[in-house]
Enzyme design. Sequence first.
Site, PDB file in Angstrom:
ATOM      1  CE  LYS A   1      77.566 -62.585  84.281  1.00  0.00           C
ATOM      2  NZ  LYS A   1      78.731 -63.098  84.729  1.00  0.00           N
TER       3      LYS A   1
ATOM      4  NE  ARG B   1      75.707 -61.949  90.281  1.00  0.00           N
ATOM      5  CZ  ARG B   1      76.123 -61.195  89.380  1.00  0.00           C
ATOM      6  NH1 ARG B   1      75.376 -60.261  88.819  1.00  0.00           N
ATOM      7  NH2 ARG B   1      77.488 -61.236  89.312  1.00  0.00           N
TER       8      ARG B   1
ATOM      9  NE  ARG C   1      87.080 -58.767  85.394  1.00  0.00           N
ATOM     10  CZ  ARG C   1      85.999 -59.362  85.782  1.00  0.00           C
ATOM     11  NH1 ARG C   1      85.133 -59.328  84.787  1.00  0.00           N
ATOM     12  NH2 ARG C   1      85.548 -59.493  86.925  1.00  0.00           N
TER      13      ARG C   1
ATOM     14  NE  ARG D   1      84.987 -56.287  88.724  1.00  0.00           N
ATOM     15  CZ  ARG D   1      83.784 -57.004  88.203  1.00  0.00           C
ATOM     16  NH1 ARG D   1      83.323 -56.883  86.993  1.00  0.00           N
ATOM     17  NH2 ARG D   1      83.036 -57.812  88.804  1.00  0.00           N
TER      18      ARG D   1
ATOM     19  NE  ARG E   1      82.800 -61.966  91.483  1.00  0.00           N
ATOM     20  CZ  ARG E   1      83.649 -61.381  90.747  1.00  0.00           C
ATOM     21  NH1 ARG E   1      84.888 -61.306  90.727  1.00  0.00           N
ATOM     22  NH2 ARG E   1      82.964 -60.973  89.441  1.00  0.00           N
TER      23      ARG E   1
HETATM   24  P1  AP5 Z   1      83.775 -60.352  81.436  1.00  0.00           P
HETATM   25  O1  AP5 Z   1      83.250 -60.134  80.092  1.00  0.00           O
HETATM   26  O2  AP5 Z   1      84.397 -59.321  82.136  1.00  0.00           O
HETATM   27  O3  AP5 Z   1      83.109 -61.308  82.142  1.00  0.00           O
HETATM   28  P2  AP5 Z   1      81.902 -61.125  83.035  1.00  0.00           P
HETATM   29  O4  AP5 Z   1      80.994 -62.423  82.960  1.00  0.00           O
HETATM   30  O5  AP5 Z   1      81.018 -59.918  82.644  1.00  0.00           O
HETATM   31  O6  AP5 Z   1      82.324 -61.236  84.550  1.00  0.00           O
HETATM   32  P3  AP5 Z   1      82.008 -60.361  85.920  1.00  0.00           P
HETATM   33  O7  AP5 Z   1      82.930 -60.658  86.912  1.00  0.00           O
HETATM   34  O8  AP5 Z   1      81.806 -58.921  85.379  1.00  0.00           O
HETATM   35  O9  AP5 Z   1      80.809 -60.889  86.160  1.00  0.00           O
HETATM   36  P4  AP5 Z   1      80.073 -60.931  87.250  1.00  0.00           P
HETATM   37  O10 AP5 Z   1      78.836 -61.447  87.061  1.00  0.00           O
HETATM   38  O11 AP5 Z   1      80.769 -61.684  88.558  1.00  0.00           O
HETATM   39  O12 AP5 Z   1      80.299 -59.547  88.052  1.00  0.00           O
HETATM   40  P5  AP5 Z   1      79.297 -58.278  88.145  1.00  0.00           P
HETATM   41  O13 AP5 Z   1      79.942 -56.939  87.601  1.00  0.00           O
HETATM   42  O14 AP5 Z   1      78.129 -58.497  87.361  1.00  0.00           O
HETATM   43  O15 AP5 Z   1      85.111 -61.130  81.088  1.00  0.00           O
HETATM   44  C1  AP5 Z   1      86.028 -61.575  81.977  1.00  0.00           C
HETATM   45  C2  AP5 Z   1      87.651 -61.559  81.501  1.00  0.00           C
HETATM   46  O16 AP5 Z   1      87.636 -62.625  80.485  1.00  0.00           O
HETATM   47  C3  AP5 Z   1      87.960 -60.170  80.957  1.00  0.00           C
HETATM   48  O17 AP5 Z   1      89.141 -59.853  81.174  1.00  0.00           O
HETATM   49  C4  AP5 Z   1      87.401 -60.406  79.378  1.00  0.00           C
HETATM   50  O18 AP5 Z   1      88.563 -59.698  78.653  1.00  0.00           O
HETATM   51  C5  AP5 Z   1      87.933 -61.705  79.331  1.00  0.00           C
HETATM   52  N1  AP5 Z   1      87.210 -62.897  78.444  1.00  0.00           N
HETATM   53  C6  AP5 Z   1      86.084 -62.600  78.101  1.00  0.00           C
HETATM   54  N2  AP5 Z   1      85.553 -63.455  77.237  1.00  0.00           N
HETATM   55  C7  AP5 Z   1      86.762 -64.069  76.867  1.00  0.00           C
HETATM   56  C8  AP5 Z   1      86.983 -65.193  76.023  1.00  0.00           C
HETATM   57  N3  AP5 Z   1      86.095 -65.959  75.199  1.00  0.00           N
HETATM   58  N4  AP5 Z   1      88.076 -65.878  75.805  1.00  0.00           N
HETATM   59  C9  AP5 Z   1      89.203 -65.257  76.646  1.00  0.00           C
HETATM   60  N5  AP5 Z   1      88.991 -64.161  77.641  1.00  0.00           N
HETATM   61  C10 AP5 Z   1      87.816 -63.619  77.666  1.00  0.00           C
HETATM   62  O19 AP5 Z   1      78.840 -58.145  89.835  1.00  0.00           O
HETATM   63  C11 AP5 Z   1      79.842 -57.730  90.606  1.00  0.00           C
HETATM   64  C12 AP5 Z   1      79.171 -57.862  92.029  1.00  0.00           C
HETATM   65  O20 AP5 Z   1      78.045 -57.076  92.260  1.00  0.00           O
HETATM   66  C13 AP5 Z   1      78.504 -59.214  92.136  1.00  0.00           C
HETATM   67  O21 AP5 Z   1      79.615 -60.119  93.049  1.00  0.00           O
HETATM   68  C14 AP5 Z   1      77.680 -58.895  93.306  1.00  0.00           C
HETATM   69  O22 AP5 Z   1      77.874 -58.574  94.911  1.00  0.00           O
HETATM   70  C15 AP5 Z   1      77.022 -57.456  92.804  1.00  0.00           C
HETATM   71  N6  AP5 Z   1      75.882 -57.717  92.046  1.00  0.00           N
HETATM   72  C16 AP5 Z   1      75.888 -57.867  90.597  1.00  0.00           C
HETATM   73  N7  AP5 Z   1      74.477 -57.986  90.219  1.00  0.00           N
HETATM   74  C17 AP5 Z   1      73.819 -58.405  91.307  1.00  0.00           C
HETATM   75  C18 AP5 Z   1      72.416 -59.090  91.346  1.00  0.00           C
HETATM   76  N8  AP5 Z   1      71.707 -59.043  90.204  1.00  0.00           N
HETATM   77  N9  AP5 Z   1      72.172 -59.542  92.643  1.00  0.00           N
HETATM   78  C19 AP5 Z   1      73.036 -59.394  93.495  1.00  0.00           C
HETATM   79  N10 AP5 Z   1      74.211 -58.767  93.768  1.00  0.00           N
HETATM   80  C20 AP5 Z   1      74.702 -58.486  92.401  1.00  0.00           C
END
Ligand code: AP5
Length: 214
Positions: free
Chosen positions: A17, A92, A127, A160, A171
Amino acid sequence: MERKLNLILLGAPGAGKGTQAELISARYGIPAISTGQIIREEIASGSELGEAVKSYTSKGELVPDSVVIDIIKARLAKDDCENGFILDGFPRTVPQAAALDEMGVCITDVISIEVADEDIMTRMSGRRVCKKCGATYHVKYKPSPAGENCGVCGEPLTIRADDDPAVVKSRLEIYHAQTEPLKEFYDQKGLLKIVYGQEKLEDTTALTAAALEG
Ligand code: AP5
């Protein structure tokens, strides 16, 4: 002129994402808003809010709805959202989606990036992130041009805390139980498009662009 885009990106942790949000943001000139990134910045700053939420994120649990809803309300009120925005990681839960409706936010598109859990487990282990500017890399799929340092600001890259395999597993479970039902929520509104995440970043980008234009 491009149409106005108020986009939600859904998908499991690590589905890509953030990676796609960055590219769409550059293409449409609209902000990519990651609640995860905002929360990590709050934790790094040592703010009261950061202290209150760090126990949730370190275990991979969701931060309470009321906290993230307030974060999003404040962020969407900023001037740079007037011409559109991308929400990465929000909503979410169904109550978070309902809160967006209550705020009167008109969502134009919802894209869910689908990647199998096994592939996510492998992806997350590679990552690397920059704590200073938030840039994200992958040792194999998106290596930093500066090696172990950030290609944007030169800071040493880090892993991370919530990318530990046991935390990623939890997760993913939370995603399937609490976030995946949002696909049905937005499908019923006629907004949902599915993009199957590909091995190559640029292939996923091409499919995402086609979904937005189609
Ligand atoms: P990346 O683009 O970083 O993936 P992502 O989907 O953004 O992953 P996140 O881990 O950031 O999402 P998340 O939803 O768990 O965490 P968030 O920060 O929102 O890609 C991942 C890896 O793959 C990278 O290394 C990239 O280079 C690689 N990649 C990407 N596309 C690829 C492809 N096509 N092929 C190969 N490699 C690829 O949330 C963190 C925490 O915050 C949550 O756990 C929660 O505690 C809290 N939080 C955040 N938002 C909320 C909410 N709305 N409600 C409650 N808690 C929340």
